[in-house]
Design a protein around this motif. Structure first.
Motif, PDB file in Angstrom:
ATOM      1  N   PRO A   1     -13.007 -82.102  49.201  1.00  0.00           N
ATOM      2  CA  PRO A   1     -13.078 -80.860  49.985  1.00  0.00           C
ATOM      3  C   PRO A   1     -13.037 -81.153  51.482  1.00  0.00           C
ATOM      4  CG  PRO A   1     -15.240 -81.420  49.187  1.00  0.00           C
ATOM      5  CD  PRO A   1     -14.304 -82.428  48.599  1.00  0.00           C
ATOM      6  N   CYS A   2     -12.310 -80.311  52.220  1.00  0.00           N
ATOM      7  CA  CYS A   2     -12.165 -80.533  53.653  1.00  0.00           C
ATOM      8  C   CYS A   2     -11.852 -79.207  54.334  1.00  0.00           C
ATOM      9  CB  CYS A   2     -11.067 -81.559  53.940  1.00  0.00           C
ATOM     10  SG  CYS A   2      -9.429 -80.993  53.445  1.00  0.00           S
ATOM     11  N   ILE A   3     -11.793 -79.259  55.650  1.00  0.00           N
ATOM     12  CA  ILE A   3     -11.464 -78.090  56.464  1.00  0.00           C
ATOM     13  C   ILE A   3     -10.233 -78.424  57.293  1.00  0.00           C
ATOM     14  CG2 ILE A   3     -12.219 -76.652  58.406  1.00  0.00           C
ATOM     15  CD1 ILE A   3     -15.033 -76.851  57.353  1.00  0.00           C
ATOM     16  N   VAL A   4      -9.265 -77.527  57.291  1.00  0.00           N
ATOM     17  CA  VAL A   4      -8.066 -77.640  58.121  1.00  0.00           C
ATOM     18  C   VAL A   4      -8.163 -76.575  59.201  1.00  0.00           C
ATOM     19  CG1 VAL A   4      -5.556 -77.503  58.217  1.00  0.00           C
ATOM     20  CG2 VAL A   4      -6.680 -78.530  56.222  1.00  0.00           C
ATOM     21  N   PHE A   5      -8.214 -76.992  60.452  1.00  0.00           N
ATOM     22  CA  PHE A   5      -8.344 -76.053  61.571  1.00  0.00           C
ATOM     23  C   PHE A   5      -7.039 -76.010  62.353  1.00  0.00           C
ATOM     24  CE2 PHE A   5      -9.510 -75.236  66.064  1.00  0.00           C
ATOM     25  CZ  PHE A   5      -9.929 -73.914  65.912  1.00  0.00           C
ATOM     26  N   ILE A   6      -6.456 -74.824  62.456  1.00  0.00           N
ATOM     27  CA  ILE A   6      -5.205 -74.615  63.196  1.00  0.00           C
ATOM     28  C   ILE A   6      -5.536 -73.763  64.416  1.00  0.00           C
ATOM     29  CG2 ILE A   6      -2.828 -73.795  63.089  1.00  0.00           C
ATOM     30  CD1 ILE A   6      -2.993 -74.002  60.045  1.00  0.00           C
ATOM     31  N   ASP A   7      -5.476 -74.361  65.582  1.00  0.00           N
ATOM     32  CA  ASP A   7      -5.772 -73.648  66.815  1.00  0.00           C
ATOM     33  C   ASP A   7      -4.506 -72.957  67.336  1.00  0.00           C
ATOM     34  OD1 ASP A   7      -7.256 -72.682  68.874  1.00  0.00           O
ATOM     35  OD2 ASP A   7      -7.392 -74.564  69.981  1.00  0.00           O
ATOM     36  N   GLU A   8      -4.692 -71.787  67.955  1.00  0.00           N
ATOM     37  CA  GLU A   8      -3.568 -71.015  68.515  1.00  0.00           C
ATOM     38  C   GLU A   8      -2.473 -70.829  67.465  1.00  0.00           C
ATOM     39  OE1 GLU A   8      -4.016 -69.595  71.229  1.00  0.00           O
ATOM     40  OE2 GLU A   8      -5.651 -70.772  72.092  1.00  0.00           O
ATOM     41  N   ILE A   9      -2.849 -70.238  66.341  1.00  0.00           N
ATOM     42  CA  ILE A   9      -1.889 -70.076  65.248  1.00  0.00           C
ATOM     43  C   ILE A   9      -0.800 -69.074  65.599  1.00  0.00           C
ATOM     44  CG2 ILE A   9      -3.165 -68.236  64.084  1.00  0.00           C
ATOM     45  CD1 ILE A   9      -2.345 -69.571  61.427  1.00  0.00           C
ATOM     46  N   ASP A  10      -1.005 -68.250  66.625  1.00  0.00           N
ATOM     47  CA  ASP A  10       0.021 -67.284  66.994  1.00  0.00           C
ATOM     48  C   ASP A  10       1.281 -67.979  67.509  1.00  0.00           C
ATOM     49  OD1 ASP A  10      -0.503 -67.221  70.231  1.00  0.00           O
ATOM     50  OD2 ASP A  10      -2.354 -67.402  69.098  1.00  0.00           O
ATOM     51  N   ALA A  11       1.202 -69.276  67.853  1.00  0.00           N
ATOM     52  CA  ALA A  11       2.386 -70.006  68.297  1.00  0.00           C
ATOM     53  C   ALA A  11       3.400 -70.172  67.173  1.00  0.00           C
ATOM     54  CB  ALA A  11       1.992 -71.381  68.842  1.00  0.00           C
ATOM     55  N   VAL A  12       2.933 -70.169  65.928  1.00  0.00           N
ATOM     56  CA  VAL A  12       3.837 -70.343  64.797  1.00  0.00           C
ATOM     57  C   VAL A  12       3.765 -69.170  63.826  1.00  0.00           C
ATOM     58  CG1 VAL A  12       2.171 -71.546  63.327  1.00  0.00           C
ATOM     59  CG2 VAL A  12       4.602 -72.031  63.076  1.00  0.00           C
ATOM     60  N   GLY A  13       2.734 -68.335  63.923  1.00  0.00           N
ATOM     61  CA  GLY A  13       2.538 -67.258  62.950  1.00  0.00           C
ATOM     62  C   GLY A  13       2.928 -65.885  63.446  1.00  0.00           C
TER      63      GLY A  13
ATOM     64  N   VAL B   1      -8.822 -73.301  55.095  1.00  0.00           N
ATOM     65  CA  VAL B   1      -8.005 -73.256  56.304  1.00  0.00           C
ATOM     66  C   VAL B   1      -8.665 -72.282  57.281  1.00  0.00           C
ATOM     67  CG1 VAL B   1      -5.727 -72.830  57.288  1.00  0.00           C
ATOM     68  CG2 VAL B   1      -5.942 -73.753  54.969  1.00  0.00           C
ATOM     69  N   ILE B   2      -8.985 -72.779  58.473  1.00  0.00           N
ATOM     70  CA  ILE B   2      -9.556 -71.945  59.529  1.00  0.00           C
ATOM     71  C   ILE B   2      -8.566 -71.924  60.683  1.00  0.00           C
ATOM     72  CG2 ILE B   2     -11.501 -71.627  61.100  1.00  0.00           C
ATOM     73  CD1 ILE B   2     -13.237 -73.186  59.182  1.00  0.00           C
ATOM     74  N   ALA B   3      -8.223 -70.739  61.126  1.00  0.00           N
ATOM     75  CA  ALA B   3      -7.292 -70.593  62.244  1.00  0.00           C
ATOM     76  C   ALA B   3      -7.960 -69.787  63.350  1.00  0.00           C
ATOM     77  CB  ALA B   3      -5.995 -69.908  61.796  1.00  0.00           C
ATOM     78  N   ALA B   4      -7.519 -70.018  64.569  1.00  0.00           N
ATOM     79  CA  ALA B   4      -8.079 -69.331  65.730  1.00  0.00           C
ATOM     80  C   ALA B   4      -6.957 -68.728  66.548  1.00  0.00           C
ATOM     81  CB  ALA B   4      -8.905 -70.296  66.592  1.00  0.00           C
TER      82      ALA B   4
ATOM     83  N   LEU C   1     -17.172 -73.414  66.736  1.00  0.00           N
ATOM     84  CA  LEU C   1     -17.738 -72.902  65.483  1.00  0.00           C
ATOM     85  C   LEU C   1     -17.078 -73.555  64.281  1.00  0.00           C
ATOM     86  CD1 LEU C   1     -19.691 -70.919  64.169  1.00  0.00           C
ATOM     87  CD2 LEU C   1     -17.915 -69.158  64.334  1.00  0.00           C
ATOM     88  N   ALA C   2     -15.758 -73.745  64.330  1.00  0.00           N
ATOM     89  CA  ALA C   2     -15.060 -74.404  63.212  1.00  0.00           C
ATOM     90  C   ALA C   2     -15.529 -75.843  63.046  1.00  0.00           C
ATOM     91  CB  ALA C   2     -13.553 -74.353  63.456  1.00  0.00           C
ATOM     92  N   ARG C   3     -15.717 -76.553  64.159  1.00  0.00           N
ATOM     93  CA  ARG C   3     -16.201 -77.927  64.084  1.00  0.00           C
ATOM     94  C   ARG C   3     -17.641 -77.968  63.561  1.00  0.00           C
ATOM     95  NH1 ARG C   3     -15.674 -79.245  69.081  1.00  0.00           N
ATOM     96  NH2 ARG C   3     -13.474 -79.801  68.974  1.00  0.00           N
TER      97      ARG C   3
END
Length: 641
Positions: free
Chosen positions: A245-257, A293-296, A201-203
């Motif tokens: 303008p751009c999109i930053v997607f961070i997958d598995e953000i729970d690893a650092v958040g 910023v989109i995170a999953a 969905l983010a892509r």
């Protein structure tokens, strides 16, 4: 690629120059031995000579050139040459070229530098960046022309697509929102189970908006050196500002958040510094205009509250499991890539795959295509989809496993017990298929298929699941006696006990214990400890919980025992059908429960009976822990909230 090619060309030129400078020159004609040369000098046959170290060349009186090698330093040679009036010349030693001198003097240093760069790249995991690029972002940039995914490739999550649809409008025309003073959310947190399509969905958002797409995993920020993760966060946002303008997607953000200060012994300094830097970048003094910023994650409960507040990840988009219509749409998307037979109905397959995620459905279509390819088919038919569904839900068949007739008979009684109790108890999912063909770690499988997608479970449904789980063990006890009960029900007992414990400690479905929480989400009972959100539980309460769980188990155990004793004739008949056909479906189970003659399966022939199973003394001894019976699709760990 071009830089590497130029570097290797330069190295090749340098090496050729060095080798050429050290290579001997072309040999002169008339090579002769040194003894003959001395004799010719003394006879007066030599006109002139040139001495170059130990090499002597010259011309005879007749004009013929010659060349010889002096094996040792000959002091008498000059006297002979002078006595015979031979013109004698000397040659200055050649010095190596400038390039050769540099190469020879700097080669050890260059070798050490190359080794050091190699090990530094290995320490930081490669990545194609320089040796000193620890603090550089590992985010992979995809240009607007590289992303081919659009919303047409995303199905089954209509609500999530509506939530993120305005992001596409904002990226295409920001002034439309800015005129009214509106601000688009700078952070979107996508929450959902694995395989539901969060990354897809983010892509698709970037593909629809035609903007650059930075993608990175949360684990890429954390390194063994403190401060590296924070540096990478800064570098990532600097790159994003240049491409806005751009999109930053961070997958598995729970690893650092993850929440700061949680757990014993404090937090991890590197991870917390990385999280602090991310908080500053997302809500700093400078506005990151045009950067979304989109995170999953599939664990939003462990994220730090500062990360979820408005101004950072201020919008959460739930990407849940698709319903029956969503599964049908997802199947149609994946079916575009394979040739489909005329008898394939996506709606029928969707109704038979409750609880499947988008990744599961993609795997289903792929498995069906593999079955068709192995069978030499040109198109994927409904038969291959049924086989693929059985393989995914129940596991791959292990027809090569050797079982004696007595083992097959006990397995047949065990699975028949599950099926009979599951058909009679109220509010239980219908029995879809029963098989005594070993699949995975199970010797047999009883599969239940819900008529509809369940979003919650009633107390009656949960107790019916407990009764059906004990049906296999009770069938063994009724037929063979209590002393002959096997270990095949160990997984059934574990699952039944887990459901009963959750009913008492989490779901408030016990009249005696009341609607109170006695355990956390992981099932840990609050016994003998004090937590921030819980109270200390006394020994009397723990004892009461155990008694209530046992009472719940005993009640459903006795109900299952009564059902099987009242239907002992169906138990024997179903065992015979399983011994004959090995697998029976819902239509055959209907015949058995109505005490009618059992119809053969649609794909069964008399030849199958010759190839089914094995008997005799050739048996295979299995590990006890791998002999557990697992009834696919019969229960979930916890009902949906």
């Amino acid at each position: 690629m071009v830089k590497n090619l130029i570097l290797w060309l330069v190295i090749a030129v340098v090496l050729m120059s060095v080798f050429q400078s050290f290579s001997p020159g072309e040999s002169a004609k008339g090579q002769m031995d040194y003894t003959g040369f001395v004799q010719d000098v003394r006879r007066g046959d030599i006109r002139e000579v040139t001495i170059d170290n130990q090499t002597i060349s010259g011309v005879r009186r007749s004009g013929e050139p010659f060349e010889t090698i002096m094996p040792f330093y000959d002091r008498d040679l000059m006297n002979d040459l002078v006595k015979q009036n031979v013109k004698t010349f000397g040659k200055k030693p050649e010095e190596p070229s400038f390039i050769s001198q540099i190469f020879i003097s700097w080669f050890p240093m260059l070798l050490l530098i190359g080794v050091w760069i190699f090990f530094m790249r290995q320490m930081q995991g490669g990545g194609g960046k320089g040796a000193m690029s620890f603090g550089k972002s590992k985010a992979r940039l995809m240009g607007e022309d590289q992303i081919k995914t659009t919303f047409a490739d995303v199905a089954g999550v209509d609500e999530a697509k509506e939530e993120v649809g305005e992001l596409v409008d904002y990226l295409k025309d920001p002034t439309r929102f800015q005129k009214l003073g509106g601000k688009i959310p700078t952070g979107i947190l996508m929450v959902g189970q694995p395989g539901t399509g969060k990354t897809l969905l983010a892509r698709a958002i970037a593909g629809e908006a035609k903007v650059p797409f930075f993608t990175i995993s949360g684990s890429d920020f954390v390194e063994m050196f403190v401060g590296v993760g924070a540096s990478r966060v800064r570098d990532m946002f600097e790159q994003a500002k240049k491409a806005a303008p751009c999109i930053v997607f961070i997958d598995e953000i729970d690893a650092v958040g993850r929440q700061r200060g949680a757990g014993l012994g404090g937090g991890h300094d590197e991870r917390e510094q990385t999280l602090n830097q991310m908080l500053v970048e997302m809500d700093g003094f400078e506005g990151n205009e045009g950067i979304i910023v989109i995170a999953a994650t599939n664990r939003p409960d462990v994220l730090d509250p500062a990360l979820l507040r408005p101004g950072r990840f201020d919008r959460q988009v739930v990407v849940g499991l698709p319903d029956v219509r969503g599964r049908e749409q997802i199947l149609k998307v994946h079916m575009r890539k394979v040739p489909i037979g005329d008898d394939v109905n996506a709606a029928v397959i969707a109704r038979g795959t409750p609880g499947f995620s988008g990744a599961d459905l993609s795997n289903l279509v792929n498995e069906a295509a593999l079955f068709a390819a192995r069978g030499g088919k040109r198109k994927v038919a409904m038969e291959q989809f049924e086989k693929a569904k059985d393989k995914i839900m129940m596991g791959a068949e292990r027809k090569s496993m050797v079982m004696t007739e007595s083992e097959k008979e006990m397995t047949a009684y065990h699975e028949a017990g599950h099926a009979i109790v599951g058909r009679i108890v109220p509010e239980h999912d219908p029995v879809y298929k029963v098989s005594i063909i070993p699949r995975g770690r199970a010797l047999g499988v009883t599969m239940y298929l819900p008529e509809r997608d369940r979003v919650s479970h009633s107390k009656q449904h949960l107790e019916s699941m407990i009764s059906s789980l004990f049906g296999g063990r009770i069938a063994e006890a009724v037929i063979y006696g209590d002393d002959m009960v096997t270990t095949g029900a160990s997984n059934d007992i574990e699952r039944a006990t887990d459901i009963a414990r959750k009913m008492v400690t989490q779901w408030g479905l016990s009249d005696k214990m009341g609607p109170l929480l006695y355990a956390d989400e992981e099932g840990e009972v609050f016994l003998g400890r004090t937590a921030s959100k819980t109270k200390h539980m006394s020994d009397e309460t723990a004892r009461a919980i155990d008694e209530e769980i046992k009472l719940l188990i005993d009640r459903n155990y006795q109900r299952s025992l009564t059902i099987l004793k009242e239907n002992i004739d169906i138990l024997h008949t179903m065992k015979e059908a399983l011994m004959k056909y090995e697998t029976i479906d819902a239509l055959q189970i209907d015949d058995l429960m109505a005490r009618r003659d059992v119809r053969p399966p649609a794909d069964w022939s008399n030849d199958d009976s010759a190839n089914s199973g094995s008997s005799g003394d050739d048996t295979t001894k299995m590990d006890v822990n791998k002999n557990d019976d697992k009834d696919a699709g019969s229960a979930e760990d916890a009902p949906a909230k």
